[in-house]
Design a protein around this motif. Structure first.
Motif, PDB file in Angstrom:
ATOM      1  N   LEU A 182      50.507  22.375  49.436  1.00 50.81           N
ATOM      2  CA  LEU A 182      51.504  23.173  48.730  1.00 50.81           C
ATOM      3  C   LEU A 182      51.047  24.617  48.712  1.00 50.81           C
ATOM      4  CD1 LEU A 182      53.727  22.449  45.824  1.00 50.81           C
ATOM      5  CD2 LEU A 182      52.254  24.418  45.525  1.00 50.81           C
ATOM      6  N   VAL A 183      51.946  25.512  49.112  1.00 49.79           N
ATOM      7  CA  VAL A 183      51.610  26.931  49.094  1.00 49.79           C
ATOM      8  C   VAL A 183      52.373  27.596  47.952  1.00 49.79           C
ATOM      9  CG1 VAL A 183      51.504  29.070  50.396  1.00 49.79           C
ATOM     10  CG2 VAL A 183      51.311  26.887  51.582  1.00 49.79           C
ATOM     11  N   TYR A 184      51.625  28.252  47.100  1.00 54.67           N
ATOM     12  CA  TYR A 184      52.182  28.945  45.952  1.00 54.67           C
ATOM     13  C   TYR A 184      52.068  30.441  46.232  1.00 54.67           C
ATOM     14  CZ  TYR A 184      52.148  30.782  41.129  1.00 54.67           C
ATOM     15  OH  TYR A 184      52.385  31.508  39.987  1.00 54.67           O
ATOM     16  N   CYS A 185      53.210  31.137  46.259  1.00 57.03           N
ATOM     17  CA  CYS A 185      53.173  32.580  46.504  1.00 57.03           C
ATOM     18  C   CYS A 185      52.801  33.295  45.205  1.00 57.03           C
ATOM     19  CB  CYS A 185      54.540  33.067  46.979  1.00 57.03           C
ATOM     20  SG  CYS A 185      54.737  32.995  48.745  1.00 57.03           S
ATOM     21  N   SER A 186      51.520  33.408  44.944  1.00 61.02           N
ATOM     22  CA  SER A 186      51.108  34.007  43.673  1.00 61.02           C
ATOM     23  C   SER A 186      51.299  35.516  43.720  1.00 61.02           C
ATOM     24  CB  SER A 186      49.663  33.659  43.359  1.00 61.02           C
ATOM     25  OG  SER A 186      48.818  34.240  44.305  1.00 61.02           O
ATOM     26  N   GLU A 187      51.389  36.151  42.545  1.00 60.43           N
ATOM     27  CA  GLU A 187      51.834  37.537  42.467  1.00 60.43           C
ATOM     28  C   GLU A 187      50.712  38.562  42.507  1.00 60.43           C
ATOM     29  OE1 GLU A 187      51.584  35.407  40.163  1.00 60.43           O
ATOM     30  OE2 GLU A 187      50.797  36.341  38.355  1.00 60.43           O
ATOM     31  N   GLY A 188      49.468  38.111  42.508  1.00 60.30           N
ATOM     32  CA  GLY A 188      48.403  39.103  42.532  1.00 60.30           C
ATOM     33  C   GLY A 188      47.041  38.458  42.643  1.00 60.30           C
ATOM     34  N   SER A 189      46.020  39.300  42.799  1.00 61.07           N
ATOM     35  CA  SER A 189      44.657  38.804  42.886  1.00 61.07           C
ATOM     36  C   SER A 189      44.076  38.630  41.493  1.00 61.07           C
ATOM     37  CB  SER A 189      43.782  39.799  43.645  1.00 61.07           C
ATOM     38  OG  SER A 189      44.172  39.845  44.979  1.00 61.07           O
ATOM     39  N   PRO A 190      43.325  37.572  41.280  1.00 63.25           N
ATOM     40  CA  PRO A 190      42.681  37.395  39.976  1.00 63.25           C
ATOM     41  C   PRO A 190      41.515  38.367  39.824  1.00 63.25           C
ATOM     42  CG  PRO A 190      41.966  35.676  41.475  1.00 63.25           C
ATOM     43  CD  PRO A 190      42.992  36.481  42.215  1.00 63.25           C
ATOM     44  N   GLU A 191      41.150  38.638  38.587  1.00 63.63           N
ATOM     45  CA  GLU A 191      40.015  39.530  38.352  1.00 63.63           C
ATOM     46  C   GLU A 191      38.713  38.791  38.635  1.00 63.63           C
ATOM     47  OE1 GLU A 191      40.715  40.832  34.363  1.00 63.63           O
ATOM     48  OE2 GLU A 191      42.523  41.913  34.950  1.00 63.63           O
ATOM     49  N   ASN A 192      38.718  37.496  38.332  1.00 65.82           N
ATOM     50  CA  ASN A 192      37.565  36.626  38.607  1.00 65.82           C
ATOM     51  C   ASN A 192      38.073  35.213  38.374  1.00 65.82           C
ATOM     52  OD1 ASN A 192      37.364  35.947  35.743  1.00 65.82           O
ATOM     53  ND2 ASN A 192      36.654  38.046  35.540  1.00 65.82           N
ATOM     54  N   PHE A 193      37.159  34.236  38.387  1.00 71.93           N
ATOM     55  CA  PHE A 193      37.608  32.855  38.214  1.00 71.93           C
ATOM     56  C   PHE A 193      37.054  32.242  36.937  1.00 71.93           C
ATOM     57  CE2 PHE A 193      38.495  33.644  42.620  1.00 71.93           C
ATOM     58  CZ  PHE A 193      39.666  32.938  42.830  1.00 71.93           C
ATOM     59  N   ASN A 194      36.935  33.046  35.909  1.00 71.66           N
ATOM     60  CA  ASN A 194      36.533  32.494  34.626  1.00 71.66           C
ATOM     61  C   ASN A 194      37.522  32.927  33.545  1.00 71.66           C
ATOM     62  OD1 ASN A 194      35.461  31.701  32.243  1.00 71.66           O
ATOM     63  ND2 ASN A 194      33.421  32.588  32.594  1.00 71.66           N
TER      64      ASN A 194
ATOM     65  N   GLY B 179      29.002  52.613  42.587  1.00 68.37           N
ATOM     66  CA  GLY B 179      29.304  52.037  41.278  1.00 68.37           C
ATOM     67  C   GLY B 179      29.995  50.694  41.380  1.00 68.37           C
ATOM     68  N   LYS B 180      30.288  50.130  40.214  1.00 66.35           N
ATOM     69  CA  LYS B 180      30.933  48.815  40.160  1.00 66.35           C
ATOM     70  C   LYS B 180      32.344  48.964  39.633  1.00 66.35           C
ATOM     71  CE  LYS B 180      27.342  45.368  39.325  1.00 66.35           C
ATOM     72  NZ  LYS B 180      26.820  44.424  38.352  1.00 66.35           N
ATOM     73  N   SER B 181      33.266  48.160  40.158  1.00 64.01           N
ATOM     74  CA  SER B 181      34.640  48.166  39.671  1.00 64.01           C
ATOM     75  C   SER B 181      34.660  47.733  38.210  1.00 64.01           C
ATOM     76  CB  SER B 181      35.479  47.212  40.516  1.00 64.01           C
ATOM     77  OG  SER B 181      36.566  46.742  39.764  1.00 64.01           O
ATOM     78  N   TYR B 182      35.431  48.445  37.389  1.00 58.08           N
ATOM     79  CA  TYR B 182      35.562  48.043  35.980  1.00 58.08           C
ATOM     80  C   TYR B 182      36.228  46.677  35.861  1.00 58.08           C
ATOM     81  CZ  TYR B 182      34.785  52.918  34.517  1.00 58.08           C
ATOM     82  OH  TYR B 182      34.265  54.151  34.291  1.00 58.08           O
ATOM     83  N   VAL B 183      37.132  46.414  36.791  1.00 59.17           N
ATOM     84  CA  VAL B 183      37.967  45.218  36.662  1.00 59.17           C
ATOM     85  C   VAL B 183      37.249  43.966  37.146  1.00 59.17           C
ATOM     86  CG1 VAL B 183      40.127  44.135  37.380  1.00 59.17           C
ATOM     87  CG2 VAL B 183      40.067  46.570  36.835  1.00 59.17           C
ATOM     88  N   THR B 184      36.683  44.021  38.346  1.00 53.88           N
ATOM     89  CA  THR B 184      36.085  42.803  38.892  1.00 53.88           C
ATOM     90  C   THR B 184      34.572  42.764  38.705  1.00 53.88           C
ATOM     91  OG1 THR B 184      35.815  43.828  41.037  1.00 53.88           O
ATOM     92  CG2 THR B 184      37.858  42.619  40.668  1.00 53.88           C
ATOM     93  N   GLN B 185      33.984  43.886  38.293  1.00 55.25           N
ATOM     94  CA  GLN B 185      32.540  43.968  38.106  1.00 55.25           C
ATOM     95  C   GLN B 185      31.771  43.859  39.413  1.00 55.25           C
ATOM     96  OE1 GLN B 185      31.096  44.596  35.123  1.00 55.25           O
ATOM     97  NE2 GLN B 185      33.073  44.612  34.118  1.00 55.25           N
ATOM     98  N   ARG B 186      32.468  43.979  40.526  1.00 56.11           N
ATOM     99  CA  ARG B 186      31.766  43.901  41.810  1.00 56.11           C
ATOM    100  C   ARG B 186      31.531  45.304  42.341  1.00 56.11           C
ATOM    101  NH1 ARG B 186      34.987  40.988  45.886  1.00 56.11           N
ATOM    102  NH2 ARG B 186      33.117  41.265  47.132  1.00 56.11           N
ATOM    103  N   PRO B 187      30.472  45.524  43.182  1.00 57.83           N
ATOM    104  CA  PRO B 187      30.233  46.854  43.732  1.00 57.83           C
ATOM    105  C   PRO B 187      31.451  47.338  44.525  1.00 57.83           C
ATOM    106  CG  PRO B 187      28.362  45.419  44.155  1.00 57.83           C
ATOM    107  CD  PRO B 187      29.441  44.558  43.563  1.00 57.83           C
ATOM    108  N   VAL B 188      31.811  48.606  44.313  1.00 56.14           N
ATOM    109  CA  VAL B 188      32.983  49.180  44.970  1.00 56.14           C
ATOM    110  C   VAL B 188      32.852  49.094  46.483  1.00 56.14           C
ATOM    111  CG1 VAL B 188      34.204  51.340  45.387  1.00 56.14           C
ATOM    112  CG2 VAL B 188      33.551  50.701  43.064  1.00 56.14           C
TER     113      VAL B 188
END
Lengths: 336, 543
Positions: B39-51, A79-88
């Motif tokens: 410059l290195v920014y210690c970001s707090e998490g991974s983005p869900e995507n880039f849009n 399946g695909k992740s709900y969050v990133t939409q990429r395959p698990v």
């Protein structure tokens, strides 16, 4: 042997099915809706909620959802992740090498220190050394991972400046992942000197992750050694005039290793559980942290897929350990 | 086959070479290969995507922002707007038609998979907005196709049409005059994507790449993303506003706050957001570190349900506002991470009314007011506490306990109620509570975004975001009028007046604004904390 492996694999089928079933229903027992978990203060309208639940198939009866999921699994689709939409499976495979690399190095650390420490303690039973080793092992075993990690970071990274705080590689190196194992990828890259950076980044997390297995291995080795050293054949070996070194490191250790290896196999599960915390503190991009994030976000496909894949890994390792017995001890070769 | 074994052989040879090289380096630790201005920014998490069109979290917005521009921009460090990809704009007399003149000669980035053949123009604007707005856009359903922010900001209802007048002119027609519209266009969801890149990816059968390997017109080009580890950007030489001063921008993803702080101290990053409150005092005293602080664009509050007795009585609400010891709450719960709130909008928003003084903590006067309101005491009621930590309220349960004790002293016996987060929000919006804690984090820095969204009559319906269920005609008229006039000075006056009414009517006990702290290395130049909570590096430099 082959027949034994085949029968063991067959037994695994219901185990894996059980895991799939548990993972599927347990994540759905968590409070909170997969769709709502992703909205902020604003929330979303009832229509949007219904629409998205429908799109994800969450409005169907549970047994139907489970049936559909099983069907998917049969075709090798997690399946695909709900969050990133990429395959698990893609996400998992991208992150898994980091966890394996860390676990292997942590296990090497635990064995390399734990085994000799246990042997030494057994040989000097009742001495200060023995008490020291066993005391340290108990302390290591009861150490809260989080606290231990921060302590090491403050001491080695902030005060002494010897090790990096977190991550897998100095950010100034730009390495394209080939295998996902940083130690290998850095050597394959155009900047092989980055290998040392990768190695330095592994020190603290593997010490932290390896501490509990180290303690268990040291204690186990000690008691197994003590038991073996009291056996008749050891007395015979000694009486035969074999060198004490040969008696201990060849005859005794070989037999003492059997329970120790079982424990090492079982520790793989502990390692993966410990990886969750260790990965979070050291910003280690592995599957432990990923799985926790997925649970927090109620990302069902990712949680189910992650649990399944990790469980299969642990089962595989334990199977390998069982098979290894035969190699170490001919008495338990599985040929009937 | 041949190709593959060839690569393998090369790899093996390189491996051997690498091992040799590594051995020679055994003695010393190899230094990094390049050390341009990074410059290195210690970001707090991974983005869900880039849009940013698809996202609602600050983490994802921050990760995409270096790559993109919008028609309108926020001036760094403020909630004021300035021209971005739109060079200028005109508003028609009736406030319905906005005509944007687009900047010429703006280049898009180039990547391994895409080389632009043309400059930015009106087609990109139309593509970007239509993707969110029109169901028939070929991209509408790509990557999950949920455009929450666009919908939440009311854009679906606000827009009547978007038309290309010529290559460098775009006309937006609204259904009703709406002054905050310009601020909306400066928000991340209003990012301008490349229509040409989207077409190319659609033809290649990989439309979701647009959201994962971003191409924009922004100050930095996207180089690499490794989930949970790193995001790399490189300065875009052809940036329309001039090449940024940094050569490289790196996000080192570091989820744990203690680790971020340790990394900053060790020089592994230069900016580390979201510190642990308990580390703040130490940060102030650490050499080489500058602790930047400012109130966040948010408010935490306790809403009295004005449709339920006795909270329908203004005197009771005023009395309770005096019965609660706000200073004690700030001290016990927020510590260094909050400051007491007076108005429903934070002081970083323009039109904040400085002349209003808060209700004093005065239990005796509160009792007198309750007597005047003829409330029968003791009275049983409830205080709701959300189950999650929010920036504007780090521990709602503890706040509830403190309020419970304060209210007991004036004869209100309050029971603490909580639900799972989604359920909690829903029940409060339905008005099932007597007193409900919640808060708000602003979006576009416009006062309307707080006052109309949280206190307007429209939102007082069951299920709406006005948790006090408070509908005051005078207040509502002022706020609605302010939506219609484009002139900022005039709007300021209207909002100031609305805040006076809010204070007098006391539909909420306003608790606090978070105090945003950010430790930054003293080598960083021209970095500004954004009142909107975003992290931006386009104008930043390193010493």
């Amino acid at each position: 042997m082959l027949r034994y492996i085949a029968s063991r694999l067959l037994v695994l089928v219901p185990t894996v099915l059980g895991i799939v079933l548990l993972a599927f229903f347990l994540v759905r027992q968590l409070h909170g809706d997969a769709v709502e978990a992703r909205s902020g203060e604003r929330g979303i309208t009832a229509e949007q909620l219904a629409e998205r639940r429908h799109a994800l198939g969450l409005d169907r009866p549970l047994y139907e959802q489970f049936g559909a999921y099983l069907g998917q699994l049969m075709q090798g689709d997690l399946g695909k992740s709900y969050v990133t939409q990429r395959p698990v499976i893609d996400e998992f495979l991208e992150l898994f090498p980091a966890t394996i690399e860390l676990s292997i190095v942590a296990m090497i650390f635990a064995v390399v220190i734990g085994l000799p420490a246990g042997i030494l303690a057994a040989l000097t039973r009742g001495s200060v050394l023995d008490h020291g080793v066993m005391g340290a092992a108990l302390a290591g075993y009861s150490m809260p991972i989080f606290w231990w990690a921060i302590l090491l970071i403050v001491l080695f990274s902030n005060i002494l400046g010897l090790t990096p705080v977190s991550g897998r590689l100095d950010v100034l190196y730009y390495i394209e992942p080939t295998t996902g194992f940083m130690l290998i990828d850095t050597l394959l890259s155009d900047e092989p000197e980055s290998f040392w950076s990768a190695l330095r980044h592994l020190i603290l997390p593997s010490v932290v992750l390896g501490t509990i297995p180290l303690a268990v291995i040291a204690r186990m080795t000690r008691s197994a050694m003590l038991e073996v050293l009291g056996e008749d054949y050891i007395r015979t070996a000694r009486a035969k005039g074999l060198s004490p070194f040969r008696v201990v490191w060849v005859h005794a250790l070989r037999n003492a290793l059997i329970p120790v290896i079982t424990v090492i196999g079982l520790q793989v599960g502990t390692l993966l559980a410990g990886a969750v915390l260790t990965e979070t503190i050291f910003s280690w991009p592995g599957v432990g942290k990923w799985l926790i994030d997925a649970i927090g976000r109620r990302d069902f496909p990712a949680v189910q897929g992650g649990i399944l894949l990790i469980a299969v890994t642990i089962i595989a390792v334990n199977l390998a350990v069982d098979l290894l017995y035969g190699l170490i001890n001919p008495r338990i070769r599985h040929q009937k | 086959m041949n190709l593959r074994s060839g690569t393998l052989r090369t790899k093996a040879r390189r491996l051997a070479l690498a091992t040799a090289a590594a051995t020679t380096l055994l003695a010393g630790l190899g230094g990094p290969a390049f050390a341009a201005k990074t410059l290195v920014y210690c970001s707090e998490g991974s983005p869900e995507n880039f849009n940013p069109q698809l996202n609602t979290t600050g983490t994802s917005f921050d990760a995409a922002r270096p790559v993109y521009d919008r028609l309108v921009d926020f001036v760094p460090g403020t909630t004021q707007t300035r021209p971005g990809l739109a060079e200028s704009w005109t508003v028609s007399e009736d406030g319905l038609t906005y005509e944007f003149k687009l900047r010429r000669g703006v280049k898009f980035h180039t990547s391994k998979t895409f080389t632009p053949t043309r400059d930015f123009n009106a087609d990109d604007v139309l593509f970007s907005f239509n993707r969110m707005w029109k169901n028939d856009s070929p991209y509408h359903g790509v990557s999950g196709g949920a455009y929450d922010y666009f919908g939440d900001m009311g854009m679906n209802e606000m827009l009547k049409s978007i038309d290309k007048v010529d290559d460098y002119t775009v006309r937006f027609v609204l259904t009703a005059p709406n002054a905050p519209f310009i601020a909306n266009l400066a928000m991340d969801f209003a990012t301008i994507l490349s229509a040409e890149y989207a077409d190319a990816m659609l033809k290649a059968g990989t439309p979701e790449k647009v959201d994962q390997e971003p191409i924009g017109t922004g100050a930095f080009t996207f180089v690499q993303y490794q989930k949970d580890a790193i995001i790399r950007f490189k300065a875009f030489d052809a940036y329309w506003a001039g090449k940024p001063k940094l050569d490289n921008l790196v996000f080192a993803i570091t989820t744990d706050a203690s680790t971020r702080w340790a990394k900053l101290k060790a020089g592994e990053c230069q900016v580390a957001p979201y510190p642990n409150p308990q580390d703040i005092e130490v940060m102030k005293a650490t050499p080489g570190v500058v602790l930047m602080q400012q109130p966040g664009l948010n408010v935490g509050y306790l809403a009295f349900n004005t449709q339920k007795a006795p909270f329908d009585n203004k005197l009771v609400r005023q009395a309770l506002s005096m019965a609660i010891d706000k200073a004690a709450i700030i001290k016990a719960v927020y510590g260094a991470a909050g400051q007491p709130a007076v108005n429903p909008i934070p002081p970083t928003i323009w039109s904040y009314n400085k002349d209003i003084t808060d209700y004093p903590y005065d239990p005796e006067k509160a009792k007198a007011l309750l007597a005047q309101a003829q409330v029968t005491l003791p009275l049983e009621t409830d205080i709701w506490a959300m189950p999650v930590q929010r920036p504007y309220n780090p521990d709602a349960k503890k706040v509830a306990e403190l309020i419970q004790a304060d209210l007991a002293a004036v004869g209100f016996k309050a029971k603490i109620v909580t639900y799972e987060w989604g359920e909690y929000r829903k029940r409060c919006q339905n008005g099932e509570h007597q007193m409900c804690q919640l808060g708000w984090t602003g979006d576009n820095g416009d006062p309307d975004n707080f006052l109309y969204t949280l206190l307007g009559c429209d939102a007082a319906r069951p299920g709406g975001g006005n948790l006090a269920k408070w509908c005051n005609k005078e207040f509502d008229d002022l706020v609605r009028k302010a939506q219609q006039v484009p002139d900022m000075a005039e709007r300021t006056k209207l909002y100031e007046q609305a805040q006076v009414i809010f204070h007098e009517e006391a539909p909420w006990f306003v608790i606090a604004h978070s105090l945003v702290s950010e430790p930054v290395s003293d080598k960083v130049v021209n970095y500004k904390l954004s009142p909107l909570g975003s992290h931006e590096f386009k104008e930043v430099d390193l010493k």
